[in-house]
Write an enzyme that holds these catalytic residues in place. Structure first.
Site: not given
Ligand code: 5GP
Ligand code: ZN
Length: 135
Positions: A98, A100
């Protein structure tokens, strides 16, 4: 699979969703570094960046570019950091790759990492070693 992001994607755990398309889901981080901190997550599970196909990384980055201006508009932040904690030693806790997206404002007190210095010749040798490892 015991993955919190897969559970969010499957709808088994709620999230504050901000964006979704066929490849990517983006939602607010439950413990934000700053207000409006968003996680951009591929819908398929890949452990880290190295395991993530280029087309998926590209879809994540495309989503990030779409989401970032909206986050800045709403939070009134003029800037943002994009972060990837890749691997446990880098602080990756959720082993589902992922990005941020962290809104930043002047004087927010979020410190950047300290810089070091290379010794004489050290950087030239290191760059050569890395370039050779790419061949
Ligand atoms: P990592 O350290 O793996 O790069 O970041 C994982 C992030 O996921 C952390 O910032 C953490 O706050 C966030 N997170 C962990 N569990 C949940 C959850 O159940 N919901 C949401 N929205 N964020 C989570
Ligand atoms: Zn997962």
């Amino acid at each position: 699979m015991d993955c919190v992001f897969c559970k969010i994607i499957a709808g088994q755990i709620p999230c504050d969703k901000v964006y979704e398309n066929g490849a990517v889901l983006a939602f607010l981080d439950i413990a934000p570094i700053s207000r409006g901190h968003v996680l951009v997550v591929p819908k398929l599970h890949f452990q880290d960046l190295a395991a993530t196909p280029a087309e998926t990384v590209s879809a994540m980055m495309d989503a990030l570019q779409v989401i970032a201006p909206a986050v800045l508009r709403v939070t009134h932040a003029p800037a943002f950091n994009v972060g990837i904690n890749n691997g446990a030693a880098a602080g990756q806790i959720v082993m589902h790759t992922h990005f941020h997206l962290i809104p930043r404002i002047d004087g927010d007190g979020l410190q950047s990492w300290p810089h070091q210095r290379y010794g004489p010749e050290e950087s030239a040798g290191l760059a050569k070693d890395i370039a050779a490892a790419l061949r």
